[in-house]
Design a protein around this motif. Sequence first.
Motif, PDB file in Angstrom:
ATOM      1  N   GLU A  49     -11.941   8.120  -0.676  1.00  0.00           N
ATOM      2  CA  GLU A  49     -11.967   8.656   0.677  1.00  0.00           C
ATOM      3  C   GLU A  49     -10.763   8.190   1.480  1.00  0.00           C
ATOM      4  OE1 GLU A  49     -15.735   7.479   2.203  1.00  0.00           O
ATOM      5  OE2 GLU A  49     -16.848   9.062   1.168  1.00  0.00           O
ATOM      6  N   GLN A  50     -10.352   6.926   1.273  1.00  0.00           N
ATOM      7  CA  GLN A  50      -9.250   6.375   2.052  1.00  0.00           C
ATOM      8  C   GLN A  50      -7.906   6.556   1.378  1.00  0.00           C
ATOM      9  OE1 GLN A  50      -9.969   2.340   3.567  1.00  0.00           O
ATOM     10  NE2 GLN A  50     -12.124   2.574   3.025  1.00  0.00           N
ATOM     11  N   GLY A  51      -7.917   6.860   0.079  1.00  0.00           N
ATOM     12  CA  GLY A  51      -6.666   7.002  -0.646  1.00  0.00           C
ATOM     13  C   GLY A  51      -5.983   5.690  -0.933  1.00  0.00           C
ATOM     14  N   ILE A  52      -6.750   4.591  -0.995  1.00  0.00           N
ATOM     15  CA  ILE A  52      -6.184   3.289  -1.303  1.00  0.00           C
ATOM     16  C   ILE A  52      -6.994   2.646  -2.415  1.00  0.00           C
ATOM     17  CG2 ILE A  52      -5.353   2.926   1.048  1.00  0.00           C
ATOM     18  CD1 ILE A  52      -7.724   0.993   1.447  1.00  0.00           C
TER      19      ILE A  52
ATOM     20  N   VAL B  88       0.840  -1.195   0.000  1.00  0.00           N
ATOM     21  CA  VAL B  88       0.000   0.000   0.000  1.00  0.00           C
ATOM     22  C   VAL B  88       0.879   1.251   0.000  1.00  0.00           C
ATOM     23  CG1 VAL B  88      -0.192   0.107   2.523  1.00  0.00           C
ATOM     24  CG2 VAL B  88      -1.997   1.092   1.102  1.00  0.00           C
ATOM     25  N   ASP B  89       0.456   2.265  -0.757  1.00  0.00           N
ATOM     26  CA  ASP B  89       1.143   3.550  -0.862  1.00  0.00           C
ATOM     27  C   ASP B  89       2.475   3.484  -1.588  1.00  0.00           C
ATOM     28  OD1 ASP B  89      -0.895   4.920   0.416  1.00  0.00           O
ATOM     29  OD2 ASP B  89      -0.017   4.687   2.413  1.00  0.00           O
ATOM     30  N   ASP B  90       2.703   2.409  -2.336  1.00  0.00           N
ATOM     31  CA  ASP B  90       3.922   2.357  -3.141  1.00  0.00           C
ATOM     32  C   ASP B  90       3.788   3.172  -4.427  1.00  0.00           C
ATOM     33  OD1 ASP B  90       5.422   0.886  -1.425  1.00  0.00           O
ATOM     34  OD2 ASP B  90       5.178  -1.027  -2.455  1.00  0.00           O
TER      35      ASP B  90
ATOM     36  N   ASP C 190      -5.034  -2.624 -12.131  1.00  0.00           N
ATOM     37  CA  ASP C 190      -4.461  -1.972 -10.955  1.00  0.00           C
ATOM     38  C   ASP C 190      -4.996  -2.684  -9.724  1.00  0.00           C
ATOM     39  OD1 ASP C 190      -3.272  -0.205  -9.196  1.00  0.00           O
ATOM     40  OD2 ASP C 190      -4.907   1.242  -9.316  1.00  0.00           O
ATOM     41  N   THR C 191      -4.138  -3.425  -9.036  1.00  0.00           N
ATOM     42  CA  THR C 191      -4.582  -4.276  -7.938  1.00  0.00           C
ATOM     43  C   THR C 191      -4.211  -3.679  -6.583  1.00  0.00           C
ATOM     44  OG1 THR C 191      -2.550  -5.592  -7.995  1.00  0.00           O
ATOM     45  CG2 THR C 191      -4.387  -6.340  -9.358  1.00  0.00           C
ATOM     46  N   PRO C 192      -4.921  -4.099  -5.529  1.00  0.00           N
ATOM     47  CA  PRO C 192      -4.719  -3.488  -4.211  1.00  0.00           C
ATOM     48  C   PRO C 192      -3.388  -3.854  -3.582  1.00  0.00           C
ATOM     49  CG  PRO C 192      -6.826  -4.663  -4.355  1.00  0.00           C
ATOM     50  CD  PRO C 192      -6.010  -5.062  -5.535  1.00  0.00           C
ATOM     51  N   GLY C 193      -2.921  -2.966  -2.692  1.00  0.00           N
ATOM     52  CA  GLY C 193      -1.694  -3.226  -1.970  1.00  0.00           C
ATOM     53  C   GLY C 193      -1.917  -3.734  -0.565  1.00  0.00           C
ATOM     54  N   HIS C 194      -3.068  -3.386   0.038  1.00  0.00           N
ATOM     55  CA  HIS C 194      -3.319  -3.834   1.406  1.00  0.00           C
ATOM     56  C   HIS C 194      -3.337  -5.357   1.474  1.00  0.00           C
ATOM     57  CE1 HIS C 194      -4.218   0.217   2.717  1.00  0.00           C
ATOM     58  NE2 HIS C 194      -4.418  -0.229   3.942  1.00  0.00           N
ATOM     59  N   ILE C 195      -2.802  -5.895   2.553  1.00  0.00           N
ATOM     60  CA  ILE C 195      -2.670  -7.344   2.679  1.00  0.00           C
ATOM     61  C   ILE C 195      -4.016  -8.042   2.647  1.00  0.00           C
ATOM     62  CG2 ILE C 195      -2.673  -7.338   5.217  1.00  0.00           C
ATOM     63  CD1 ILE C 195      -0.486  -9.538   5.018  1.00  0.00           C
ATOM     64  N   GLN C 196      -5.090  -7.364   3.152  1.00  0.00           N
ATOM     65  CA  GLN C 196      -6.396  -8.025   3.176  1.00  0.00           C
ATOM     66  C   GLN C 196      -7.033  -8.099   1.794  1.00  0.00           C
ATOM     67  OE1 GLN C 196      -5.669  -5.086   4.657  1.00  0.00           O
ATOM     68  NE2 GLN C 196      -7.480  -3.811   4.986  1.00  0.00           N
ATOM     69  N   TYR C 197      -6.420  -7.449   0.805  1.00  0.00           N
ATOM     70  CA  TYR C 197      -6.967  -7.496  -0.553  1.00  0.00           C
ATOM     71  C   TYR C 197      -6.066  -8.292  -1.504  1.00  0.00           C
ATOM     72  CZ  TYR C 197      -9.793  -3.749   1.375  1.00  0.00           C
ATOM     73  OH  TYR C 197     -10.630  -3.004   2.169  1.00  0.00           O
ATOM     74  N   THR C 198      -5.247  -9.184  -0.946  1.00  0.00           N
ATOM     75  CA  THR C 198      -4.376 -10.001  -1.785  1.00  0.00           C
ATOM     76  C   THR C 198      -5.184 -10.817  -2.781  1.00  0.00           C
ATOM     77  OG1 THR C 198      -2.721 -10.130  -0.029  1.00  0.00           O
ATOM     78  CG2 THR C 198      -2.589 -11.784  -1.765  1.00  0.00           C
ATOM     79  N   ARG C 199      -6.403 -11.225  -2.393  1.00  0.00           N
ATOM     80  CA  ARG C 199      -7.243 -12.007  -3.317  1.00  0.00           C
ATOM     81  C   ARG C 199      -7.509 -11.241  -4.607  1.00  0.00           C
ATOM     82  NH1 ARG C 199     -10.195 -10.266   0.998  1.00  0.00           N
ATOM     83  NH2 ARG C 199     -11.995  -8.911   0.612  1.00  0.00           N
ATOM     84  N   ASN C 200      -7.619  -9.905  -4.513  1.00  0.00           N
ATOM     85  CA  ASN C 200      -7.844  -9.112  -5.719  1.00  0.00           C
ATOM     86  C   ASN C 200      -6.604  -9.103  -6.606  1.00  0.00           C
ATOM     87  OD1 ASN C 200      -9.474  -8.079  -3.369  1.00  0.00           O
ATOM     88  ND2 ASN C 200     -10.539  -7.034  -5.028  1.00  0.00           N
ATOM     89  N   MET C 201      -5.441  -9.147  -5.970  1.00  0.00           N
ATOM     90  CA  MET C 201      -4.204  -9.216  -6.744  1.00  0.00           C
ATOM     91  C   MET C 201      -4.139 -10.516  -7.528  1.00  0.00           C
ATOM     92  SD  MET C 201      -0.818 -10.533  -6.779  1.00  0.00           S
ATOM     93  CE  MET C 201       0.470 -10.067  -7.931  1.00  0.00           C
ATOM     94  N   VAL C 202      -4.579 -11.624  -6.902  1.00  0.00           N
ATOM     95  CA  VAL C 202      -4.603 -12.915  -7.597  1.00  0.00           C
ATOM     96  C   VAL C 202      -5.520 -12.835  -8.810  1.00  0.00           C
ATOM     97  CG1 VAL C 202      -5.200 -15.360  -7.389  1.00  0.00           C
ATOM     98  CG2 VAL C 202      -4.076 -14.190  -5.487  1.00  0.00           C
TER      99      VAL C 202
END
Length: 418
Positions: free
Chosen positions: A69-72, A17-19, A92-104
């Motif tokens: 709103e959250q900037g993520i 996140v925020d990279d 463009d996939t999420p960086g937060h660890i709880q959204y790793t499924r979206n990265m997959v």
Amino acid sequence: MAIDNNQLLRFTTAGSVDDGKSTLIGRLLYDSKAIFEDQLDAVTATSKRKGYDGVDLALFTDGLRDEREQGITIDVAYRYFTSPKRKFIIADTPGHIQYTRNMVTGASTANAALILIDARHGVIEQTKRHAFIASLLQIPHVIVCVNKMDLVEYSETVYNNILLQFEEFSSKLYVKDVRFLPMSALDGDNVVNRSTNMPWFKGAPLLHTLETLHISSDLNKIDARFPVQTVLRPQREGFIDYRGYAGRLASGILRPGDEVVVLPSGFNSKIKTIDTDKGPLEEAYAPMSISVTLEDDIDVSRGDMIVKKNNQPEPKQEFDAMICWLHNDSAKTRTKYTILHTSNEQIAMIKDVVYKVDINSYSRIKDDKELQMNSIARVTIKTTRPLMIDEYRDNRVTGSFTLINNATHETVAAGMIV
């Protein structure tokens, strides 16, 4: 080698996140002039309301209200653009660890992965997790983007240290092509144009790299696999006796006259016709959607697979797979889940956890059988009826599956058969 300007490159962004993933894509679109005027006006107005002096480039991809709103980035945001040399689809996939499924999800069909690293922080656990997932999914090209170089005074030493960190663990991964690129997405250094702030870097900027990557098809053109999605029995003039088996050809080529086998029953026949909404075909190849008729009247239903007689997968009720556990609730062995494999849907369970992967060292943990959210493990799957499977390295379609929680109908895992 000449570049086909009609060729499509699918690439995904990943990182912590925020990279700066969304900012990088915004800069890529903005500097390559791939932004429509009304989009630019809307983002400019939103940026002013948020107090930005210029344009907040991340807004070109962060479309959900919660994200703004959250900037993520929460969901997978897909963007399409073209350059004079190539067409692109960006996930463009999420960086937060709880959204790793979206990265997959975003990486599952990618030809290339952009893994961003904050130059101030270097390689962290989420970097390793995303690199490992890219390796599991066998994405052929990985571009490591060391971002925010402006915040470390464009230091070549910092950049080289991060390269060494990444190479140290990535040597254990299966990635054909890894490239490195120092950049500042916010200021545009080495994104579309070469950076004047880093004359020590002699490589090409990101857009040129993406335009010139070699794209090899990930479709298996040898093994014909046709999962049946539905049976067509139209009751209208000219089709009274028509019985077609419809679906998308997962891999390989089919032609009228081919000797085929219907699995798992094992009945033999020949292909009579191959039909589409535009008329009959003399040849069908993946990933076409077609309807097949057979010479013989045999029982075929959804979930069956039509394959060539001389090239068959082995139907299995028990097999090993690498899975990414995607749910908050821990996995439980011997618990019943629904497995979705091509058009086949049935009950399955995780019979055993062979080992888990320590994402920091990539070592195997054999004495811990509990799969928690974002765990990556090799497991043994057992199903109620045979599945017609191939290994993922040979066939992305018939070598992958998802597991569904029977009570909540939520996706809990994505798997690659080994």
